[in-house]
Design a protein around this motif. Structure first.
Motif, PDB file in Angstrom:
ATOM      1  N   THR A 253    -109.631 115.330  12.467  1.00 15.70           N
ATOM      2  CA  THR A 253    -108.757 114.644  11.511  1.00 15.70           C
ATOM      3  C   THR A 253    -109.413 113.466  10.813  1.00 15.70           C
ATOM      4  N   MET A 254    -110.713 113.312  10.928  1.00 18.44           N
ATOM      5  CA  MET A 254    -111.366 112.217  10.230  1.00 18.44           C
ATOM      6  C   MET A 254    -111.301 112.473   8.725  1.00 18.44           C
ATOM      7  N   PRO A 255    -110.707 111.550   7.967  1.00 19.58           N
ATOM      8  CA  PRO A 255    -110.564 111.773   6.518  1.00 19.58           C
ATOM      9  C   PRO A 255    -111.834 111.382   5.762  1.00 19.58           C
ATOM     10  N   PHE A 256    -112.899 112.088   6.034  1.00 14.80           N
ATOM     11  CA  PHE A 256    -114.204 111.822   5.441  1.00 14.80           C
ATOM     12  C   PHE A 256    -114.838 113.165   5.149  1.00 14.80           C
ATOM     13  N   SER A 257    -115.262 113.356   3.907  1.00 17.57           N
ATOM     14  CA  SER A 257    -115.785 114.667   3.519  1.00 17.57           C
ATOM     15  C   SER A 257    -117.250 114.874   3.880  1.00 17.57           C
ATOM     16  N   GLY A 258    -117.946 113.823   4.242  1.00 19.85           N
ATOM     17  CA  GLY A 258    -119.333 113.966   4.659  1.00 19.85           C
ATOM     18  C   GLY A 258    -120.285 113.128   3.845  1.00 19.85           C
ATOM     19  N   LEU A 259    -121.459 112.933   4.382  1.00 21.67           N
ATOM     20  CA  LEU A 259    -122.519 112.157   3.761  1.00 21.67           C
ATOM     21  C   LEU A 259    -123.676 113.110   3.498  1.00 21.67           C
ATOM     22  N   GLY A 260    -123.833 113.511   2.257  1.00 25.52           N
ATOM     23  CA  GLY A 260    -124.800 114.541   1.902  1.00 25.52           C
ATOM     24  C   GLY A 260    -126.242 114.095   1.844  1.00 25.52           C
ATOM     25  N   ASP A 261    -126.490 112.812   1.740  1.00 27.38           N
ATOM     26  CA  ASP A 261    -127.848 112.296   1.588  1.00 27.38           C
ATOM     27  C   ASP A 261    -128.554 112.220   2.948  1.00 27.38           C
ATOM     28  N   ASP A 262    -129.613 113.019   3.123  1.00 28.63           N
ATOM     29  CA  ASP A 262    -130.348 113.080   4.401  1.00 28.63           C
ATOM     30  C   ASP A 262    -130.868 111.709   4.826  1.00 28.63           C
ATOM     31  N   LYS A 263    -131.422 110.959   3.909  1.00 28.74           N
ATOM     32  CA  LYS A 263    -131.998 109.644   4.213  1.00 28.74           C
ATOM     33  C   LYS A 263    -130.902 108.678   4.655  1.00 28.74           C
ATOM     34  N   GLN A 264    -129.772 108.679   3.970  1.00 29.32           N
ATOM     35  CA  GLN A 264    -128.681 107.788   4.360  1.00 29.32           C
ATOM     36  C   GLN A 264    -128.159 108.140   5.755  1.00 29.32           C
ATOM     37  N   ARG A 265    -128.058 109.436   6.057  1.00 26.98           N
ATOM     38  CA  ARG A 265    -127.620 109.831   7.396  1.00 26.98           C
ATOM     39  C   ARG A 265    -128.615 109.370   8.448  1.00 26.98           C
ATOM     40  N   ALA A 266    -129.898 109.548   8.202  1.00 26.68           N
ATOM     41  CA  ALA A 266    -130.923 109.125   9.165  1.00 26.68           C
ATOM     42  C   ALA A 266    -130.865 107.619   9.378  1.00 26.68           C
ATOM     43  N   ASP A 267    -130.704 106.877   8.293  1.00 31.58           N
ATOM     44  CA  ASP A 267    -130.615 105.418   8.399  1.00 31.58           C
ATOM     45  C   ASP A 267    -129.357 105.008   9.161  1.00 31.58           C
ATOM     46  N   LEU A 268    -128.235 105.659   8.866  1.00 31.22           N
ATOM     47  CA  LEU A 268    -126.983 105.347   9.551  1.00 31.22           C
ATOM     48  C   LEU A 268    -127.097 105.625  11.046  1.00 31.22           C
ATOM     49  N   ILE A 269    -127.691 106.741  11.399  1.00 31.14           N
ATOM     50  CA  ILE A 269    -127.861 107.077  12.818  1.00 31.14           C
ATOM     51  C   ILE A 269    -128.786 106.075  13.496  1.00 31.14           C
ATOM     52  N   ALA A 270    -129.842 105.631  12.800  1.00 34.99           N
ATOM     53  CA  ALA A 270    -130.724 104.600  13.359  1.00 34.99           C
ATOM     54  C   ALA A 270    -129.932 103.318  13.616  1.00 34.99           C
ATOM     55  N   TYR A 271    -129.041 102.970  12.700  1.00 35.58           N
ATOM     56  CA  TYR A 271    -128.208 101.786  12.880  1.00 35.58           C
ATOM     57  C   TYR A 271    -127.257 101.986  14.062  1.00 35.58           C
ATOM     58  N   LEU A 272    -126.599 103.140  14.133  1.00 34.38           N
ATOM     59  CA  LEU A 272    -125.676 103.395  15.237  1.00 34.38           C
ATOM     60  C   LEU A 272    -126.387 103.322  16.588  1.00 34.38           C
ATOM     61  N   ALA A 273    -127.658 103.683  16.607  1.00 41.75           N
ATOM     62  CA  ALA A 273    -128.430 103.619  17.867  1.00 41.75           C
ATOM     63  C   ALA A 273    -128.615 102.182  18.345  1.00 41.75           C
ATOM     64  N   THR A 274    -128.461 101.217  17.453  1.00 39.99           N
ATOM     65  CA  THR A 274    -128.614  99.811  17.851  1.00 39.99           C
ATOM     66  C   THR A 274    -127.335  99.258  18.458  1.00 39.99           C
ATOM     67  N   LEU A 275    -126.240  99.988  18.379  1.00 40.63           N
ATOM     68  CA  LEU A 275    -124.946  99.505  18.851  1.00 40.63           C
ATOM     69  C   LEU A 275    -124.758  99.786  20.333  1.00 40.63           C
ATOM     70  N   GLN A 276    -125.739  99.468  21.115  1.00 47.06           N
ATOM     71  CA  GLN A 276    -125.700  99.734  22.547  1.00 47.06           C
ATOM     72  C   GLN A 276    -125.242  98.516  23.325  1.00 47.06           C
TER      73      GLN A 276
END
Length: 123
Positions: free
Chosen positions: A100-123
């Motif tokens: 039910t997440m109202p988000f259609s997706g992030l199509g940009d590969d680089k933005q996804r990689a950067d976002l995941i790198a950021y999420l990895a810092t939230l430890q």
């Protein structure tokens, strides 16, 4: 003719090539991309419209205590790592049909990689 006893160069090049996407990740850029997510998700364990994302890497999808997940997210067998997050962020409905997440997706590969790198810092 001189022969080489052991050459690790091909292995080293292969290892570096496999790691190349990690070099391209930019945590600061990922934090900027996260601004799109911040309306629903906190960077702490506090829940909002979406679950808090602290310690999201390594967590089983649909398992953050105290958040009311959709039945589809509760049923999924995913554990969040770089690969599963990349797939989910690219197309949430394809990765977890019926979520039910109202988000259609992030199509940009680089933005996804950067976002995941950021999420990895939230430890």
């Amino acid at each position: 003719m001189k022969t080489m006893k052991h050459c690790t160069l091909p292995l080293t090049i292969a290892a570096l090539a496999a790691a190349a996407p990690a070099w391209a990740q930019n945590v600061s850029a990922g934090k900027a991309v996260f601004a799109q997510c911040a309306a629903c998700h906190a960077i702490s364990a506090t829940h909002g419209v979406g679950p808090g994302l602290a310690n999201v890497l390594g967590r089983k999808a649909g398992s953050a205590a105290g958040f009311r997940y959709s039945p589809a997210m509760k049923r999924t067998a995913l554990t969040w790592d770089a690969k599963t997050l990349d797939s989910y962020l690219r197309d949430p409905q394809a990765a977890v049909p019926g979520n039910t997440m109202p988000f259609s997706g992030l199509g940009d590969d680089k933005q996804r990689a950067d976002l995941i790198a950021y999420l990895a810092t939230l430890q």
